[in-house]
Design a protein around this motif. Sequence first.
Motif, mmCIF file in Angstrom:
data_model
loop_
_atom_site.group_PDB
_atom_site.id
_atom_site.type_symbol
_atom_site.label_atom_id
_atom_site.label_comp_id
_atom_site.label_asym_id
_atom_site.label_seq_id
_atom_site.Cartn_x
_atom_site.Cartn_y
_atom_site.Cartn_z
ATOM 1 N N ARG A 1 0.712 -1.164 0.077
ATOM 2 C CA ARG A 1 0.219 -0.138 0.041
ATOM 3 C C ARG A 1 0.957 1.203 0.130
ATOM 4 N NH1 ARG A 1 -5.270 -0.448 0.697
ATOM 5 N NH2 ARG A 1 -6.106 -2.383 1.488
ATOM 6 N N MET B 1 -2.897 4.523 1.826
ATOM 7 C CA MET B 1 -3.429 3.940 3.198
ATOM 8 C C MET B 1 -2.627 3.285 3.876
ATOM 9 S SD MET B 1 -6.258 5.312 2.130
ATOM 10 C CE MET B 1 -7.271 4.784 3.532
ATOM 11 N N PRO B 2 -2.704 3.157 5.370
ATOM 12 C CA PRO B 2 -1.950 2.716 6.267
ATOM 13 C C PRO B 2 -1.861 1.204 5.691
ATOM 14 C CG PRO B 2 -3.972 3.668 7.564
ATOM 15 C CD PRO B 2 -3.906 4.073 5.947
ATOM 16 N N GLU B 3 -0.691 0.385 6.339
ATOM 17 C CA GLU B 3 -0.646 -0.741 5.806
ATOM 18 C C GLU B 3 -1.794 -1.726 6.412
ATOM 19 O OE1 GLU B 3 2.933 -2.658 5.945
ATOM 20 O OE2 GLU B 3 3.748 -1.125 4.497
ATOM 21 N N GLU B 4 -2.361 -1.414 7.772
ATOM 22 C CA GLU B 4 -3.188 -2.351 8.278
ATOM 23 C C GLU B 4 -4.676 -2.330 7.690
ATOM 24 O OE1 GLU B 4 -1.469 -0.308 9.778
ATOM 25 O OE2 GLU B 4 -2.695 1.007 10.905
ATOM 26 N N PHE B 5 -4.801 -1.283 6.875
ATOM 27 C CA PHE B 5 -6.207 -0.844 6.130
ATOM 28 C C PHE B 5 -6.518 -2.208 5.496
ATOM 29 C CE2 PHE B 5 -9.332 1.128 3.470
ATOM 30 C CZ PHE B 5 -9.585 2.080 4.336
ATOM 31 N N ALA B 6 -7.849 -2.530 5.505
ATOM 32 C CA ALA B 6 -8.322 -3.814 5.161
ATOM 33 C C ALA B 6 -9.380 -3.697 4.140
ATOM 34 C CB ALA B 6 -8.920 -4.603 6.188
ATOM 35 N N ALA B 7 -9.307 -2.581 3.147
ATOM 36 C CA ALA B 7 -10.134 -2.658 2.031
ATOM 37 C C ALA B 7 -9.517 -1.850 1.055
ATOM 38 C CB ALA B 7 -11.371 -1.976 2.418
ATOM 39 N N MET C 1 -6.726 9.337 8.809
ATOM 40 C CA MET C 1 -6.523 8.432 9.791
ATOM 41 C C MET C 1 -5.160 7.647 10.008
ATOM 42 S SD MET C 1 -8.230 5.190 7.628
ATOM 43 C CE MET C 1 -7.287 3.974 8.482
ATOM 44 N N LYS C 2 -4.364 7.917 8.682
ATOM 45 C CA LYS C 2 -2.905 7.647 8.861
ATOM 46 C C LYS C 2 -2.026 8.615 9.757
ATOM 47 C CE LYS C 2 0.456 5.946 5.555
ATOM 48 N NZ LYS C 2 0.773 5.855 3.955
ATOM 49 N N LEU D 1 -13.651 -9.641 5.843
ATOM 50 C CA LEU D 1 -12.915 -9.546 4.876
ATOM 51 C C LEU D 1 -11.954 -10.632 4.010
ATOM 52 C CD1 LEU D 1 -11.865 -6.327 6.913
ATOM 53 C CD2 LEU D 1 -12.994 -6.136 4.853
ATOM 54 N N PHE E 1 -10.426 -10.025 0.770
ATOM 55 C CA PHE E 1 -9.181 -9.079 0.702
ATOM 56 C C PHE E 1 -7.842 -9.578 1.410
ATOM 57 C CE2 PHE E 1 -6.198 -6.481 3.706
ATOM 58 C CZ PHE E 1 -5.965 -5.547 2.598
ATOM 59 N N MET F 1 2.406 -9.772 0.168
ATOM 60 C CA MET F 1 2.712 -8.617 1.180
ATOM 61 C C MET F 1 3.018 -9.442 2.638
ATOM 62 S SD MET F 1 -0.494 -5.914 0.591
ATOM 63 C CE MET F 1 0.252 -5.103 1.999
ATOM 64 N N GLY G 1 1.255 -6.712 7.604
ATOM 65 C CA GLY G 1 -0.097 -6.069 7.731
ATOM 66 C C GLY G 1 -1.004 -7.270 7.202
ATOM 67 N N ASN H 1 -2.642 -9.442 10.321
ATOM 68 C CA ASN H 1 -3.663 -8.709 11.013
ATOM 69 C C ASN H 1 -4.945 -9.190 10.968
ATOM 70 O OD1 ASN H 1 -1.271 -7.801 12.192
ATOM 71 N ND2 ASN H 1 -1.467 -5.697 11.190
ATOM 72 N N HIS H 2 -5.551 -9.557 9.683
ATOM 73 C CA HIS H 2 -7.266 -9.767 9.532
ATOM 74 C C HIS H 2 -7.481 -11.074 9.434
ATOM 75 C CE1 HIS H 2 -5.792 -5.526 8.363
ATOM 76 N NE2 HIS H 2 -5.049 -5.985 7.707
#
Lengths: 163, 207
Positions: free
Chosen positions: A128, A131-137, B76-77, B187, B190, B199, B202, B205-206
């Motif tokens: 990415r 957006m921040p790396e942990e963004f999930a969309a 948000m960043k 998600l 994703f 990657m 990151g 984490n999901h």
Amino acid sequence: MVELSVLQQRFGIELVESTFRDNRRIDVPAAKLFDLLSCLKSDHGFNTLIDMTAVDYLEYEGATDRFGVVYMLLDVFGGERVIVRTAVNLPDPKLPSVYSLWRGADWMEREVFDMFGIVFDGHPDLRRILMPEEFAAFPLRKDYPLKGRGERHNFPVITRAGS
Amino acid sequence: MAVGLPENVFMTKLDAAASWARSNSLWPMPFATACCGIELMATAASRHDLARFGAEVMRFSPRQCDLLIVAGRVVMKMLPVLQRIWLQMPEPKWCISMGACACSGGVFDTYAVVQGVDRFIPVDMYVPGCPPRPEQLLAAVIDMQAKVRRTGTVMGKEFMARDTPMGPEPFESEERYRIQDANLVQLGGFSAAMTSAGMKRGAGNHG
């Protein structure tokens, strides 16, 4: 000026040319994209990738493909410009990376990946970028809500007593 | 008067004396991210001259500041950075939220823009405007001084009582449902895309 017939002879008849005002556009299937771009670069002098972006055609009138990916090329010495467009679809939107042709594609491909989730095979560092790396969309997809899914509220709250 | 004070001596409380000194030497930390930052600079420049109120010493290290001025939208960043800067500032410290974007997100009601910094850090003073005129920021600094004089204590006891954030409601109901939906589907698509893109960070984490 690069003649469409020359390209068609080399790549078959899948190429479609159209114009809008003074823009010249060539539509190419994703499978032939890299060959066409590298031919344009090596044989026709398009030495600069001016811009590269993508469009989400979800719910667009008359659209058959989900994403359009657009490459804008410039021949710096001849002054000629051409726009190359291709289409990719879910669930596996994937294109070959053109980083090997134009180094400038590095961050542009990262941005398209960040915003649309289109994966570029062969990119050296596809992370990415905005957006921040942990963004999930992928926020520029049309099925992503404008106000997000709560990412902007997902932070710890610092209070007076806690700081 | 039974016991007269010598000349040049007067009596006051320590709290009042400390607050008087603090209020007249506020050192701002300019957190300028957008056009409000330009107005902030104009406020400090010669025409409006923030120095008249003892607040001209802009320090770009939070360790030396006691007044955080959030000027502009915060995405948000950037918010973790803002929070870290706030935590790095030594007590006593205050915060001015300058402009519509810092106060409420302004016109940027989108996925990336924080809808008011007061949701995540404590804010003492709000300045409306888009961007506010330098006079408005000056008025806020003057009000800030009054607040410091009115509430200040040497040991900073006035900060202890405030243990809840003072922002507006955190979610609109519609957004709350979207968060629930997103948590339900987890998600999945994703994660697949992230893994196939190779990657490293990151993606874990999901799960």
